[in-house]
Design a protein around this motif. Structure first.
Motif, PDB file in Angstrom:
ATOM      1  N   ALA A 194      -6.097   1.411   3.013  1.00 36.67           N
ATOM      2  CA  ALA A 194      -6.608   2.782   3.052  1.00 36.67           C
ATOM      3  C   ALA A 194      -5.463   3.794   3.008  1.00 36.67           C
ATOM      4  O   ALA A 194      -5.548   4.821   2.320  1.00 36.67           O
ATOM      5  CB  ALA A 194      -7.454   2.985   4.303  1.00 36.67           C
ATOM      6  N   LEU A 195      -4.394   3.519   3.705  1.00 35.14           N
ATOM      7  CA  LEU A 195      -3.235   4.409   3.709  1.00 35.14           C
ATOM      8  C   LEU A 195      -2.598   4.482   2.322  1.00 35.14           C
ATOM      9  O   LEU A 195      -2.245   5.571   1.844  1.00 35.14           O
ATOM     10  CB  LEU A 195      -2.217   3.931   4.744  1.00 35.14           C
ATOM     11  N   VAL A 196      -2.469   3.356   1.653  1.00 42.27           N
ATOM     12  CA  VAL A 196      -1.880   3.331   0.313  1.00 42.27           C
ATOM     13  C   VAL A 196      -2.758   4.091  -0.670  1.00 42.27           C
ATOM     14  O   VAL A 196      -2.266   4.883  -1.487  1.00 42.27           O
ATOM     15  CB  VAL A 196      -1.650   1.872  -0.141  1.00 42.27           C
ATOM     16  N   LEU A 197      -4.069   3.876  -0.601  1.00 45.66           N
ATOM     17  CA  LEU A 197      -4.976   4.575  -1.519  1.00 45.66           C
ATOM     18  C   LEU A 197      -4.989   6.076  -1.265  1.00 45.66           C
ATOM     19  O   LEU A 197      -5.043   6.880  -2.196  1.00 45.66           O
ATOM     20  CB  LEU A 197      -6.384   3.993  -1.419  1.00 45.66           C
ATOM     21  N   PHE A 198      -4.922   6.484   0.000  1.00 43.92           N
ATOM     22  CA  PHE A 198      -4.863   7.912   0.314  1.00 43.92           C
ATOM     23  C   PHE A 198      -3.575   8.516  -0.227  1.00 43.92           C
ATOM     24  O   PHE A 198      -3.582   9.605  -0.813  1.00 43.92           O
ATOM     25  CB  PHE A 198      -4.949   8.129   1.827  1.00 43.92           C
ATOM     26  N   GLY A 199      -2.463   7.813  -0.056  1.00 48.47           N
ATOM     27  CA  GLY A 199      -1.180   8.302  -0.568  1.00 48.47           C
ATOM     28  C   GLY A 199      -1.179   8.415  -2.078  1.00 48.47           C
ATOM     29  O   GLY A 199      -0.686   9.393  -2.642  1.00 48.47           O
ATOM     30  N   ALA A 200      -1.771   7.431  -2.759  1.00 46.97           N
ATOM     31  CA  ALA A 200      -1.829   7.466  -4.218  1.00 46.97           C
ATOM     32  C   ALA A 200      -2.725   8.621  -4.683  1.00 46.97           C
ATOM     33  O   ALA A 200      -2.401   9.308  -5.651  1.00 46.97           O
ATOM     34  CB  ALA A 200      -2.339   6.137  -4.755  1.00 46.97           C
ATOM     35  N   PHE A 214      -3.308  11.439  -3.097  1.00 46.54           N
ATOM     36  CA  PHE A 214      -2.597  12.692  -2.869  1.00 46.54           C
ATOM     37  C   PHE A 214      -1.527  12.902  -3.929  1.00 46.54           C
ATOM     38  O   PHE A 214      -1.369  14.004  -4.458  1.00 46.54           O
ATOM     39  CB  PHE A 214      -1.970  12.696  -1.473  1.00 46.54           C
ATOM     40  N   ALA A 215      -0.797  11.831  -4.278  1.00 45.73           N
ATOM     41  CA  ALA A 215       0.257  11.947  -5.288  1.00 45.73           C
ATOM     42  C   ALA A 215      -0.342  12.300  -6.645  1.00 45.73           C
ATOM     43  O   ALA A 215       0.203  13.136  -7.373  1.00 45.73           O
ATOM     44  CB  ALA A 215       1.043  10.643  -5.364  1.00 45.73           C
ATOM     45  N   LYS A 231      -3.146  13.921  -7.208  1.00 41.86           N
ATOM     46  CA  LYS A 231      -3.606  15.307  -7.168  1.00 41.86           C
ATOM     47  C   LYS A 231      -2.422  16.262  -7.310  1.00 41.86           C
ATOM     48  O   LYS A 231      -2.507  17.258  -8.040  1.00 41.86           O
ATOM     49  CB  LYS A 231      -4.346  15.566  -5.857  1.00 41.86           C
ATOM     50  N   ALA A 232      -1.306  15.952  -6.644  1.00 44.63           N
ATOM     51  CA  ALA A 232      -0.104  16.785  -6.764  1.00 44.63           C
ATOM     52  C   ALA A 232       0.420  16.766  -8.194  1.00 44.63           C
ATOM     53  O   ALA A 232       0.853  17.805  -8.722  1.00 44.63           O
ATOM     54  CB  ALA A 232       0.962  16.305  -5.782  1.00 44.63           C
ATOM     55  N   LEU A 233       0.366  15.615  -8.859  1.00 44.51           N
ATOM     56  CA  LEU A 233       0.834  15.542 -10.242  1.00 44.51           C
ATOM     57  C   LEU A 233      -0.067  16.344 -11.176  1.00 44.51           C
ATOM     58  O   LEU A 233       0.415  16.951 -12.136  1.00 44.51           O
ATOM     59  CB  LEU A 233       0.906  14.081 -10.692  1.00 44.51           C
ATOM     60  N   TRP A 234      -1.366  16.363 -10.915  1.00 46.11           N
ATOM     61  CA  TRP A 234      -2.270  17.173 -11.735  1.00 46.11           C
ATOM     62  C   TRP A 234      -1.938  18.656 -11.590  1.00 46.11           C
ATOM     63  O   TRP A 234      -1.924  19.395 -12.571  1.00 46.11           O
ATOM     64  CB  TRP A 234      -3.730  16.930 -11.353  1.00 46.11           C
ATOM     65  N   TRP A 235      -1.673  19.111 -10.353  1.00 50.30           N
ATOM     66  CA  TRP A 235      -1.312  20.525 -10.150  1.00 50.30           C
ATOM     67  C   TRP A 235       0.005  20.850 -10.849  1.00 50.30           C
ATOM     68  O   TRP A 235       0.158  21.918 -11.440  1.00 50.30           O
ATOM     69  CB  TRP A 235      -1.233  20.860  -8.662  1.00 50.30           C
TER      70      TRP A 235
END
Length: 56
Positions: free
Chosen positions: A11-17, A19-20, A22-26
Motif C-alpha cells: 500500500a505504501l509503494v502504490l501510494f508513493g507511485a 503521488f509521483a 500525479k506530480a509528473l502530470w502537473w
C-alpha cells in the motif's frame, strides 16, 4: 504478522507511485504551458523573420 507487513508495504509503494505520477502530470502540464507561451511571445529575429525563443 508477515502478510500484514507485506500488505502495508505494498500500500505504501502504490501510494508513493500514485503521488509521483500525479506530480509528473502537473510537471508535464507546466512544461506544456511554457512551451506554448514560447510560441506566442517569441521575439523577431534577424532579417525581419520571427526567431526562436529558445537557445538551442
Amino acid at each position: 504478522m508477515i502478510p500484514l507487513l507485506l500488505v502495508l508495504l505494498l500500500a505504501l509503494v502504490l501510494f508513493g507511485a500514485g503521488f509521483a505520477l500525479k506530480a509528473l502530470w502537473w510537471l508535464a502540464v507546466i512544461v506544456l504551458v511554457v512551451w506554448a507561451l514560447g510560441f506566442v511571445f517569441r521575439s523577431a529575429g534577424a532579417g525581419g523573420g520571427r526567431g526562436r525563443w529558445y537557445r538551442w
